[in-house]
Design a protein around this motif. Sequence first.
Motif, PDB file in Angstrom:
ATOM      1  N   LEU A 223      34.177  42.714  50.199  1.00 35.18           N
ATOM      2  CA  LEU A 223      35.077  42.583  49.045  1.00 35.18           C
ATOM      3  C   LEU A 223      35.086  43.852  48.221  1.00 35.18           C
ATOM      4  CD1 LEU A 223      34.617  39.155  47.263  1.00 35.18           C
ATOM      5  CD2 LEU A 223      36.597  39.984  48.504  1.00 35.18           C
ATOM      6  N   TYR A 224      33.906  44.428  48.059  1.00 37.44           N
ATOM      7  CA  TYR A 224      33.783  45.627  47.238  1.00 37.44           C
ATOM      8  C   TYR A 224      34.319  46.855  47.968  1.00 37.44           C
ATOM      9  CZ  TYR A 224      31.814  49.033  44.049  1.00 37.44           C
ATOM     10  OH  TYR A 224      31.680  50.061  43.154  1.00 37.44           O
ATOM     11  N   GLU A 225      33.968  46.984  49.237  1.00 37.55           N
ATOM     12  CA  GLU A 225      34.339  48.192  49.993  1.00 37.55           C
ATOM     13  C   GLU A 225      35.761  48.110  50.532  1.00 37.55           C
ATOM     14  OE1 GLU A 225      32.070  50.783  50.948  1.00 37.55           O
ATOM     15  OE2 GLU A 225      30.334  49.930  49.913  1.00 37.55           O
ATOM     16  N   ARG A 226      36.225  46.905  50.844  1.00 35.46           N
ATOM     17  CA  ARG A 226      37.536  46.742  51.476  1.00 35.46           C
ATOM     18  C   ARG A 226      38.360  45.640  50.829  1.00 35.46           C
ATOM     19  NH1 ARG A 226      37.812  51.022  53.136  1.00 35.46           N
ATOM     20  NH2 ARG A 226      37.365  51.915  55.154  1.00 35.46           N
ATOM     21  N   PRO A 227      38.648  45.781  49.526  1.00 33.18           N
ATOM     22  CA  PRO A 227      39.510  44.776  48.889  1.00 33.18           C
ATOM     23  C   PRO A 227      40.892  44.823  49.527  1.00 33.18           C
ATOM     24  CG  PRO A 227      39.243  46.687  47.451  1.00 33.18           C
ATOM     25  CD  PRO A 227      38.318  46.884  48.612  1.00 33.18           C
ATOM     26  N   ASN A 228      41.563  43.678  49.641  1.00 31.33           N
ATOM     27  CA  ASN A 228      42.860  43.667  50.334  1.00 31.33           C
ATOM     28  C   ASN A 228      44.057  43.810  49.394  1.00 31.33           C
ATOM     29  OD1 ASN A 228      43.167  41.157  49.181  1.00 31.33           O
ATOM     30  ND2 ASN A 228      43.098  39.999  51.096  1.00 31.33           N
ATOM     31  N   CYS A 229      43.808  43.824  48.081  1.00 28.20           N
ATOM     32  CA  CYS A 229      44.911  43.996  47.137  1.00 28.20           C
ATOM     33  C   CYS A 229      44.369  44.532  45.813  1.00 28.20           C
ATOM     34  CB  CYS A 229      45.654  42.678  46.922  1.00 28.20           C
ATOM     35  SG  CYS A 229      44.635  41.401  46.179  1.00 28.20           S
ATOM     36  N   LEU A 230      45.288  44.988  44.980  1.00 31.16           N
ATOM     37  CA  LEU A 230      44.916  45.570  43.682  1.00 31.16           C
ATOM     38  C   LEU A 230      44.120  44.600  42.831  1.00 31.16           C
ATOM     39  CD1 LEU A 230      48.066  47.439  42.368  1.00 31.16           C
ATOM     40  CD2 LEU A 230      45.909  48.399  43.182  1.00 31.16           C
ATOM     41  N   GLU A 231      44.535  43.332  42.879  1.00 37.94           N
ATOM     42  CA  GLU A 231      43.902  42.353  42.001  1.00 37.94           C
ATOM     43  C   GLU A 231      42.425  42.162  42.349  1.00 37.94           C
ATOM     44  OE1 GLU A 231      46.373  38.954  41.703  1.00 37.94           O
ATOM     45  OE2 GLU A 231      45.310  38.195  39.941  1.00 37.94           O
ATOM     46  N   VAL A 232      42.128  42.089  43.644  1.00 34.15           N
ATOM     47  CA  VAL A 232      40.726  41.945  44.061  1.00 34.15           C
ATOM     48  C   VAL A 232      39.956  43.221  43.715  1.00 34.15           C
ATOM     49  CG1 VAL A 232      39.162  41.678  46.025  1.00 34.15           C
ATOM     50  CG2 VAL A 232      41.214  40.271  45.876  1.00 34.15           C
ATOM     51  N   ALA A 233      40.569  44.384  43.980  1.00 37.96           N
ATOM     52  CA  ALA A 233      39.915  45.664  43.699  1.00 37.96           C
ATOM     53  C   ALA A 233      39.542  45.762  42.226  1.00 37.96           C
ATOM     54  CB  ALA A 233      40.831  46.813  44.086  1.00 37.96           C
ATOM     55  N   GLY A 234      40.440  45.308  41.360  1.00 37.84           N
ATOM     56  CA  GLY A 234      40.201  45.404  39.931  1.00 37.84           C
ATOM     57  C   GLY A 234      39.230  44.352  39.439  1.00 37.84           C
ATOM     58  N   PHE A 235      39.176  43.233  40.130  1.00 39.97           N
ATOM     59  CA  PHE A 235      38.315  42.139  39.680  1.00 39.97           C
ATOM     60  C   PHE A 235      36.859  42.402  40.012  1.00 39.97           C
ATOM     61  CE2 PHE A 235      36.824  37.783  39.212  1.00 39.97           C
ATOM     62  CZ  PHE A 235      37.437  37.498  38.011  1.00 39.97           C
ATOM     63  N   VAL A 236      36.621  43.027  41.154  1.00 43.67           N
ATOM     64  CA  VAL A 236      35.251  43.298  41.595  1.00 43.67           C
ATOM     65  C   VAL A 236      34.966  44.784  41.370  1.00 43.67           C
ATOM     66  CG1 VAL A 236      33.665  43.106  43.541  1.00 43.67           C
ATOM     67  CG2 VAL A 236      35.548  41.509  43.339  1.00 43.67           C
ATOM     68  N   GLY A 237      34.463  45.136  40.197  1.00 39.26           N
ATOM     69  CA  GLY A 237      34.105  46.527  39.917  1.00 39.26           C
ATOM     70  C   GLY A 237      35.277  47.372  39.450  1.00 39.26           C
ATOM     71  N   THR A 238      35.015  48.670  39.261  1.00 38.64           N
ATOM     72  CA  THR A 238      36.038  49.606  38.782  1.00 38.64           C
ATOM     73  C   THR A 238      36.625  50.357  39.968  1.00 38.64           C
ATOM     74  OG1 THR A 238      34.796  49.896  36.743  1.00 38.64           O
ATOM     75  CG2 THR A 238      36.377  51.613  37.265  1.00 38.64           C
ATOM     76  N   MET A 239      37.909  50.672  39.900  1.00 37.35           N
ATOM     77  CA  MET A 239      38.567  51.382  40.994  1.00 37.35           C
ATOM     78  C   MET A 239      39.490  52.444  40.416  1.00 37.35           C
ATOM     79  SD  MET A 239      38.596  51.172  44.318  1.00 37.35           S
ATOM     80  CE  MET A 239      38.862  49.876  45.528  1.00 37.35           C
ATOM     81  N   ASN A 240      39.426  53.670  40.949  1.00 40.14           N
ATOM     82  CA  ASN A 240      40.420  54.690  40.609  1.00 40.14           C
ATOM     83  C   ASN A 240      41.630  54.488  41.508  1.00 40.14           C
ATOM     84  OD1 ASN A 240      38.968  56.489  38.672  1.00 40.14           O
ATOM     85  ND2 ASN A 240      37.546  56.624  40.407  1.00 40.14           N
ATOM     86  N   LEU A 241      42.828  54.576  40.926  1.00 31.25           N
ATOM     87  CA  LEU A 241      44.054  54.363  41.699  1.00 31.25           C
ATOM     88  C   LEU A 241      44.944  55.586  41.576  1.00 31.25           C
ATOM     89  CD1 LEU A 241      44.776  50.716  40.501  1.00 31.25           C
ATOM     90  CD2 LEU A 241      43.843  51.404  42.720  1.00 31.25           C
TER      91      LEU A 241
END
Length: 363
Positions: A223-241
């Motif tokens: 989930l952390y390394e390979r989120p499948n969408c923006l919402e998951v990426a943003g929900f689990v930790g911080t992500m630069n886009l």
Amino acid sequence: MDDPIICLSGVEKKFGSFTALKDITFDIGRGEFFSLLGASGCGKTTLLRILAGIEQPTRGELTIDGKPMSGVPANRRPTNMVFQSYAIFPHLSVRENISYGLVYHKLTKAEAQSRTDEAIELVKLSGLGERSAHQLSGGQRQRVALARALVCRPKVLLLDEPLSALDKKLREEMQQELRSLQRTVGITFVFVTHDQEEALTLSDRIAVMSGGKVLQIDTPQALYERPNCLEVAGFVGTMNLFPVTVKGTEGLKVVANSSQIGEIHGQRNDRIPNDGDTVFMAIRPEKITIAAGEAPTGPNRIAGRVASVSYLGDRSHYLVSVDGLAEPVAVYLSNLAGGTIRASAGTAVMLSWDEANALVLPR
Ligand SMILES: Nc1ncnc2c1ncn2[C@@H]1O[C@H](COP(=O)(O)OP(=O)(O)O)[C@@H](O)[C@H]1O
Ligand SMILES: [Mg+2]
């Protein structure tokens, strides 16, 4: 899945015209510690109540331990629920509260007593059996609630945000205990939380939910390394886009471009983007390295200027401004002995990362 204990297929729940759950389809394995993670109102409790038999789905199938649950009332299911509020009786003793779970079981007095003792031991309340529940701390009360559910020896334990009323330190202690308790008893736990760190710490797998739907089901690492969408990426930790345009795809590799930050190489997930698609390249803050001063050469290198540094002991958080990007880039560096650069606000830096750590996400 080889040996699922819970199978949900096309489950929907409507309250009047409002759809609280949409097309929920997944399996939970025997002995798994499985979490439902999502913001308040996304349908976690509703799904748990359907598993427990407190709510009926308006559509779809549910089987538990190989048996269809349609028409099976809550007290005939191999499940037990631990609620967010402890729901224990303050005027009864610890022992009375726990053995209350056994009233519907046809046991001899001796059997009931030995099971209660066992449950008291499991949740580390030995010696407190005669104490009245209102004399217990919050953590101890939650242990009583757990023991009352475990004493029935369910095949599946359903836990609805059971630790949310506890303060941070106690909650972290109880998380460890809950995990080791689950390993000891070996039964399946379905655990509801809105706290991503709690879900990552505890779970074998997590279902991330939003608006009554499941967005992704995976291990904490995936989930952390390979989120499948923006919402998951943003929900689990911080992500630069980084907003980019796709130039080409080869296997998993995607080459993309941005007029502001140049060429970026990354990897796609299951979805194959088309050339010309505008997508995000998503990169976790700890996957980026900072070097002082150099000019960028080649892909996956961006020049910027440090906007701020926060020192957090084991690591430092940098925010780096990049010309043409609306948001500063977040970079987390571990403060290893001798491993830090002493960049301060205003320092010109170059950011770089390995292309395996840049993930293409649809906008
Ligand atoms: N009995 C009910 N009647 C009408 N709406 C409900 C009922 N139970 C839950 N809901 C609605 O369904 C949605 C999901 O609720 P819930 O499962 O409690 O969310 P969560 O546990 O994720 O916070 C919310 O919008 C909630 O208001
Ligand atoms: Mg809830």
